[in-house]
Design an enzyme around this catalytic site. Structure first.
Site, short mmCIF file in Angstrom:
data_model
loop_
_atom_site.label_atom_id
_atom_site.label_comp_id
_atom_site.label_asym_id
_atom_site.label_seq_id
_atom_site.Cartn_x
_atom_site.Cartn_y
_atom_site.Cartn_z
N GLU A 52 -2.53 0.27 7.53
CA GLU A 52 -1.60 -0.76 7.23
C GLU A 52 -0.29 -0.11 6.43
O GLU A 52 0.70 -0.76 6.71
CB GLU A 52 -2.19 -1.56 6.25
N HIS A 92 0.78 -1.15 -0.10
CA HIS A 92 0.03 -0.02 -0.15
C HIS A 92 0.97 1.29 -0.08
O HIS A 92 1.81 1.27 -0.51
CB HIS A 92 -1.14 0.12 1.17
N GLU A 104 1.75 -11.79 5.71
CA GLU A 104 0.75 -11.04 6.16
C GLU A 104 1.02 -11.10 7.72
O GLU A 104 1.13 -11.97 8.54
CB GLU A 104 -0.57 -11.74 6.12
N HIS A 154 2.55 -7.12 4.20
CA HIS A 154 1.04 -6.58 4.36
C HIS A 154 0.71 -6.90 5.82
O HIS A 154 1.33 -7.74 6.32
CB HIS A 154 0.35 -7.33 3.28
#
Length: 403
Positions: free
Chosen positions: A242, A227, A368, A304
Site C-alpha cells: 500500500e 504508511h 480509501e 490509503h
C-alpha cells in the site's frame, strides 16, 4: 467506534435472527438502501449500529432463543439505529463478525447488514452464508510496535472483544511485531490512543484558522501518503505494498494542486516513517498531524488503499470525522468525483474516529482508493492511468470544495 457509509435515505424494514447447528447466532438487518455499520462492545452488550432510520413497523425488541442471548433491543437514534444484544456469556477473541450482503434485484432481497456471534465452543467457517466481509475499515497501521512504558498502544481488531484486552496486553512486543507483519484483512485495525497518552506526545498546534472557500489559489493543503518506511500498509497477492501506491498518487495530486495555485505540503515524500523507525502508532500518527498544524493548513487529505477478506469487495470510500462543519462537505465533494468517474463500487462517505482526521484541527478526510485485495483493482492501482486519474479526481473534488 467506526460508522460506515452515510446513507441518509436508508430505512430499516426488518431485524431477524437465527441459530445454526453450531449455535452461531445470526442477526440480519434489512435496509432499503446501502448503509454503513459498526460493531462495538458496551459492557456485556454487543451493539450493531446501522446508519439507517428505524422503520415504524420494526419492533423495539425481539425474543431470541440462543445460548448467547435471550433478546434483541432495537433502539431508534434518529439518523441511525442500534441493535443491542445483551449477552449471557463472555465472548472470546474473533467471536463475532459483521458483513454486508448487497441488494439482489433478481431474488427481491434487500441490502442487508449481518452480524454473526459465535459461542465459546463454536468454530466459525461461514458455512451456509455468503463469504464474510470485515467492515471496510482502513488499515490505519501495520507497523511494528516499540516498547515504551509512557505510551501505550491499543490496537482494536474488528472482531476482538473488550474481554480480550487483558490477554492482549500480556503478549510480548516480539509477538506483536510478527502479528503486525501478517497483512490479512481479518486484522483490519484502527489505532486508538488514550487522551492521557496523546497528551504526552510532541503536539504542534496551529493557529486554528482555515479557509473553506474562495478557490484553490493560495490555499494551504497537507497531503498524507498513508504508511511508509517500516509500515507497508495492506499488501496485495503479488506483494504490492500500500505504501508504494499512496506515495506516487500523493505526488501527482500535489503537482495538480500546485498548478492550480495551492501551496502543498506532504507528510512524506519518500519511503520513510514520518516520526522515525520503530515509532509507536501514537507517535507516527501525531507526527503526520503535526505537519498539517505546523503549516496552518486549510485542509488535510490522507491517502490509503483498502483491503478485505472477501476478494470480490472493491470500490472507493472517503472517511471523515465531524469536528468542524466542513469535514463532511469535503468528504462528499471528493467521494462524488471518484464515484461518478470510475467503473467500481461507490462505498460512500463514512464517519470514523481515526487519529489523523480526528486530532487535526482543520477539515480532513481519509480516502480509501479501492481494494488491494481485489485482483482487478490491484491491477488497476499499479497502473499510471489509475494513479493519474485518481489524483485528478481528488483534485477536482478539492477544487469544488473551495469553490
Amino acid at each position: 467506534m467506526l460508522l460506515g457509509a452515510v446513507a441518509q435515505a436508508a430505512q430499516i424494514t426488518d431485524v431477524k435472527w437465527g441459530v445454526n447447528k453450531a449455535d452461531v447466532l445470526r442477526i440480519v438487518v434489512d435496509v432499503t438502501d446501502t448503509a454503513g455499520y459498526a460493531v462495538d462492545m458496551e459492557g456485556d452488550t454487543l451493539n450493531l449500529t446501522v446508519n439507517a432510520d428505524k422503520g415504524a413497523q420494526v419492533p423495539h425488541s425481539k425474543a431470541v432463543k440462543s445460548s448467547l442471548a435471550d433478546s434483541l433491543k432495537i433502539v431508534d437514534k434518529g439518523s441511525y439505529t442500534v441493535v443491542r444484544v445483551p449477552l449471557k456469556q463472555r465472548l472470546l477473541e474473533k467471536s463475532y463478525k459483521a458483513f454486508v450482503l448487497k441488494k439482489d434485484s433478481a431474488t427481491g432481497r434487500p441490502f442487508r447488514v449481518v452480524l454473526d456471534v459465535m459461542p465459546r465452543q463454536a468454530s466459525y467457517s461461514g458455512s451456509g452464508a455468503a463469504t464474510t466481509v470485515v467492515s471496510n475499515r482502513p488499515v490505519v497501521s501495520n507497523r511494528p510496535t516499540k516498547n515504551n512504558s509512557s505510551i501505550k498502544k491499543n490496537i482494536v481488531i474488528k472482531t476482538s472483544t473488550a474481554a480480550d484486552k487483558k490477554a492482549d496486553k500480556k503478549k510480548s512486543s516480539s509477538k506483536n511485531k510478527n502479528d503486525n507483519k501478517k497483512n490479512t484483512a481479518a486484522a483490519k485495525t484502527e489505532t486508538k490512543v488514550n487522551k492521557s497518552d496523546a497528551d504526552k506526545l510532541a503536539v504542534i498546534k496551529g493557529n486554528g484558522r482555515f479557509r473553506t472557500s474562495g478557490g484553490l489559489d493560495g490555499k494551504i493543503i497537507t497531503l498524507d501518503a498513508g504508511h511508509g518506511g517500516s509500515d507497508p500498509g495492506a499488501i496485495g497477492s503479488d506483494g504490492t505494498k500500500e505504501k508504494n501506491i499512496t506515495l506516487p498518487i500523493a505526488k501527482m495530486l500535489k503537482e495538480i494542486l500546485e498548478d492550480k495555485g495551492a501551496k502543498v505540503y506532504m507528510t512524506r515524500t519518500t519511503d520513510v516513517d514520518v516520526f522515525g523507525p520503530n515509532a509507536s502508532d501514537a507517535e507516527e500518527l501525531q507526527a503526520r498531524v503535526n505537519v498539517g498544524e505546523k503549516y496552518n493548513s486549510d485542509m488535510f487529505v490522507s491517502l490509503h488503499v483498502n483491503s478485505s477478506v472477501n476478494k470480490n469487495v472493491g470500490g472507493f470510500s472517503t472517511y471523515y470525522y465531524p469536528k468542524t462543519d466542513n469535514d463532511l462537505r469535503l468528504a462528499k465533494n471528493i467521494q462524488n468525483k471518484l464515484a461518478a468517474n470510475f467503473g467500481v463500487d461507490d462505498l460512500g462517505v463514512r464517519q470514523a474516529n481515526f487519529y489523523v482526521i480526528k486530532r487535526i484541527s482543520m477539515p480532513a478526510v481519509l480516502v480509501e482508493m479501492c481494494f488491494i485485495s481485489n485482483e482487478k483493482e490491484l491491477t488497476l492501482m499499479k497502473g499510471q492511468w489509475f494513479q493519474k486519474k485518481t489524483a485528478r479526481l481528488i483534485a477536482e473534488g478539492i477544487e469544488k470544495y473551495f469553490a
